[in-house]
Design a protein around this motif. Structure first.
Motif, PDB file in Angstrom:
ATOM      1  N   UNK A   1       0.808  -1.212   0.000  1.00  0.00           N
ATOM      2  CA  UNK A   1       0.000   0.000   0.000  1.00  0.00           C
ATOM      3  C   UNK A   1       0.846   1.268   0.000  1.00  0.00           C
ATOM      4  N   UNK A   2       2.092   1.164   0.485  1.00  0.00           N
ATOM      5  CA  UNK A   2       2.952   2.340   0.517  1.00  0.00           C
ATOM      6  C   UNK A   2       3.677   2.579  -0.806  1.00  0.00           C
ATOM      7  N   UNK A   3       3.374   1.756  -1.813  1.00  0.00           N
ATOM      8  CA  UNK A   3       4.000   1.927  -3.118  1.00  0.00           C
ATOM      9  C   UNK A   3       5.205   1.038  -3.358  1.00  0.00           C
ATOM     10  N   UNK A   4       5.701   0.369  -2.340  1.00  0.00           N
ATOM     11  CA  UNK A   4       6.835  -0.533  -2.521  1.00  0.00           C
ATOM     12  C   UNK A   4       6.390  -1.772  -3.302  1.00  0.00           C
ATOM     13  N   UNK A   5       7.267  -2.295  -4.122  1.00  0.00           N
ATOM     14  CA  UNK A   5       6.910  -3.438  -4.964  1.00  0.00           C
ATOM     15  C   UNK A   5       8.126  -4.313  -5.196  1.00  0.00           C
ATOM     16  N   UNK A   6       7.864  -5.527  -5.619  1.00  0.00           N
ATOM     17  CA  UNK A   6       8.914  -6.474  -5.969  1.00  0.00           C
ATOM     18  C   UNK A   6       8.465  -7.253  -7.194  1.00  0.00           C
ATOM     19  N   UNK A   7       9.399  -7.481  -8.131  1.00  0.00           N
ATOM     20  CA  UNK A   7       9.104  -8.224  -9.343  1.00  0.00           C
ATOM     21  C   UNK A   7      10.175  -9.289  -9.552  1.00  0.00           C
ATOM     22  N   UNK A   8       9.741 -10.459  -9.952  1.00  0.00           N
ATOM     23  CA  UNK A   8      10.646 -11.576 -10.225  1.00  0.00           C
ATOM     24  C   UNK A   8      10.392 -12.053 -11.652  1.00  0.00           C
ATOM     25  N   UNK A   9      11.437 -12.081 -12.458  1.00  0.00           N
ATOM     26  CA  UNK A   9      11.353 -12.495 -13.857  1.00  0.00           C
ATOM     27  C   UNK A   9      10.413 -11.576 -14.642  1.00  0.00           C
ATOM     28  N   UNK A  10      10.004 -12.025 -15.813  1.00  0.00           N
ATOM     29  CA  UNK A  10       9.210 -11.211 -16.732  1.00  0.00           C
ATOM     30  C   UNK A  10       7.748 -11.636 -16.649  1.00  0.00           C
ATOM     31  N   UNK A  11       6.875 -10.654 -16.425  1.00  0.00           N
ATOM     32  CA  UNK A  11       5.443 -10.933 -16.331  1.00  0.00           C
ATOM     33  C   UNK A  11       4.688 -10.588 -17.610  1.00  0.00           C
ATOM     34  N   UNK A  12       5.347  -9.942 -18.553  1.00  0.00           N
ATOM     35  CA  UNK A  12       4.666  -9.489 -19.763  1.00  0.00           C
ATOM     36  C   UNK A  12       4.775 -10.483 -20.911  1.00  0.00           C
ATOM     37  N   UNK A  13       5.230 -11.695 -20.644  1.00  0.00           N
ATOM     38  CA  UNK A  13       5.324 -12.732 -21.676  1.00  0.00           C
ATOM     39  C   UNK A  13       5.092 -14.092 -21.028  1.00  0.00           C
ATOM     40  N   UNK A  14       4.548 -15.009 -21.801  1.00  0.00           N
ATOM     41  CA  UNK A  14       4.282 -16.354 -21.295  1.00  0.00           C
ATOM     42  C   UNK A  14       4.162 -17.340 -22.441  1.00  0.00           C
ATOM     43  N   UNK A  15       3.917 -18.591 -22.103  1.00  0.00           N
ATOM     44  CA  UNK A  15       3.814 -19.652 -23.103  1.00  0.00           C
ATOM     45  C   UNK A  15       2.534 -20.440 -22.898  1.00  0.00           C
ATOM     46  N   UNK A  16       2.088 -21.057 -23.987  1.00  0.00           N
ATOM     47  CA  UNK A  16       0.958 -21.979 -23.945  1.00  0.00           C
ATOM     48  C   UNK A  16       1.432 -23.286 -24.568  1.00  0.00           C
ATOM     49  N   UNK A  17       1.761 -24.292 -23.765  1.00  0.00           N
ATOM     50  CA  UNK A  17       2.178 -25.583 -24.337  1.00  0.00           C
ATOM     51  C   UNK A  17       1.043 -26.193 -25.156  1.00  0.00           C
ATOM     52  N   UNK A  18       1.387 -26.653 -26.358  1.00  0.00           N
ATOM     53  CA  UNK A  18       0.385 -27.223 -27.278  1.00  0.00           C
ATOM     54  C   UNK A  18      -0.781 -26.257 -27.470  1.00  0.00           C
ATOM     55  N   UNK A  19      -0.464 -24.968 -27.526  1.00  0.00           N
ATOM     56  CA  UNK A  19      -1.506 -23.953 -27.574  1.00  0.00           C
ATOM     57  C   UNK A  19      -2.021 -23.638 -28.954  1.00  0.00           C
ATOM     58  N   UNK A  20      -1.452 -24.211 -30.002  1.00  0.00           N
ATOM     59  CA  UNK A  20      -1.906 -23.937 -31.360  1.00  0.00           C
ATOM     60  C   UNK A  20      -2.118 -25.244 -32.105  1.00  0.00           C
ATOM     61  N   UNK A  21      -3.143 -25.278 -32.929  1.00  0.00           N
ATOM     62  CA  UNK A  21      -3.457 -26.445 -33.753  1.00  0.00           C
ATOM     63  C   UNK A  21      -3.095 -26.125 -35.198  1.00  0.00           C
ATOM     64  N   UNK A  22      -2.308 -27.002 -35.807  1.00  0.00           N
ATOM     65  CA  UNK A  22      -1.896 -26.814 -37.195  1.00  0.00           C
ATOM     66  C   UNK A  22      -3.106 -26.988 -38.108  1.00  0.00           C
ATOM     67  N   UNK A  23      -3.301 -26.044 -39.024  1.00  0.00           N
ATOM     68  CA  UNK A  23      -4.432 -26.072 -39.942  1.00  0.00           C
ATOM     69  C   UNK A  23      -4.011 -26.301 -41.391  1.00  0.00           C
TER      70      UNK A  23
END
Length: 364
Positions: free
Chosen positions: A150-172
């Motif tokens: 609440x006082x504005x202090x924060x902590x971040x670990x690794x990258x939160x703006x990217x991710x993966x989806x295993x087997x997330x796409x089906x070949x058409x």
């Protein structure tokens, strides 16, 4: 010499000759059998207030809602706190068939703080020709996380703006290849080398007969192959497991000036040369000294600077490199002198300029 001793010596020589042999499948790739890059643009929904405020996100959201028959009044801001615009990319492996699944990577392209907990909506993935080859959708896995007080202090670990989806796409759509066409198969070496290409040609001809394979250049070896697709697969499975002893690399010294890493190749040699290397250290120390007026004279106390300058130079002895220095000799000499990576870089550059370093000096 007994028969057992002769057999042992022959076995050791044979093992030594094959100690550095690699399979053809590890040294090269079949021409035309390759990956293809796919990319798409979509929306991630279900975020916990970490969506982006980009105008193109609102536009994309409006277009999507219109496809579902919902019209958002013009001029009204939907305030998409839980939606983020993302780019989606994937690698389509060779011979991928419709219905197979591939992994996708999702990255924010707006100002979203985190994609954690989001779900990617249906996103077409296109190739360089503009055609859709796969469709992606699913729940994301984001490795990074963050917390804020609440006082504005924060902590971040690794990258939160990217991710993966295993087997997330089906070949058409299947990518057409020329694998089963023509009378030849061509192996392209990962590291072009005339010696390796010649040895690969010889190994294949020993199995298939003379003139079955020939080296086109330092990077390619062409082999006569059956036209029938099923026979070609069996044919290639035999060839790719043949072992070839690759040619030895040219003499090289690789220097990474950013990390201080130095890699010296096996065939690096140094001509007779004498080297001395030392550092001159100059130290300047400033002190302030108060000067009082003499006796009872009407004066004021003043503060004047008092500078002291010292110069120290390391007395490093000169060391001698003799002719036909091997890699082991070079390492021993450097360790004996105790040169740091930065000093060794300067020494190697000076050796190259003097013509004493018989190797290619590469700075990365």
């Amino acid at each position: 010499m007994t028969a057992m001793t002769r057999i042992l010596i022959f076995t050791l020589c044979l093992l030594q000759s094959f100690a550095f042999a690699d399979r053809i499948k590890d040294l090269s790739a079949v021409q035309g059998v390759r990956n293809n890059q796919l990319v798409g643009y979509g929306l991630v929904v279900g975020l916990d207030g970490s969506g982006d405020k980009a105008p193109f996100t609102n536009q994309t959201f409006r277009n999507m809602m219109e496809q579902f028959g919902i019209t958002i009044p013009e001029g009204e801001d939907p305030k998409l706190a839980n939606v983020a615009a993302v780019s989606v990319h994937a690698t389509l492996p060779p011979f991928a068939k419709p219905g197979q699944e591939i992994d996708v990577t999702v990255s924010s392209i707006g100002n979203s703080d985190s994609l954690r907990g989001g779900s990617l909506l249906l996103t077409p993935l296109r190739g360089a020709d503009g055609k859709v080859y796969a469709v992606a959708q699913g729940n994301m896995i984001v490795g990074g996380f963050g917390a804020e007080g609440e006082d504005g202090s924060s902590i971040k670990v690794n990258i939160q703006s990217a991710g993966r989806i295993p087997n997330g796409a089906i070949v058409e759509r299947e990518v057409p290849t020329a694998f089963s066409q023509g009378d030849y198969l061509t192996f392209n070496l990962h590291r072009p080398d005339f010696t390796t290409a010649k040895r690969m040609q010889e190994v294949i001809n020993e199995l298939l007969g003379p003139d079955a394979a020939y080296a086109v250049d330092a990077a390619s070896v062409r082999v006569t192959a059956p036209r029938d697709a099923s026979q070609r697969v069996s044919f290639l499975s035999v060839l790719e497991n043949l072992e070839v002893t690759p040619g030895e690399e040219a003499a090289k010294v690789i220097i990474n000036s950013r990390t201080g890493t130095i890699v010296v190749g096996q065939h690096v040699k140094i001509e007779p040369v004498a080297i001395t290397h030392g550092d001159l250290t100059v130290t300047i120390q400033n002190d302030l000294e108060a000067v009082q007026p003499e006796g009872l004279s009407a004066g004021e106390t003043v503060v004047v600077p008092d500078a002291e300058v010292n110069a120290e130079e390391e007395q490093n002895p000169m060391f001698l490199f003799g002719p036909t220095v091997t890699l082991s000799d070079l390492v021993d000499a450097v360790n004996e002198v105790g040169a740091a990576p930065g000093d060794l870089m300067a020494i190697l550059e000076a050796l190259k300029s003097a013509g004493a370093l018989k190797a290619e000096l590469i700075v990365i």
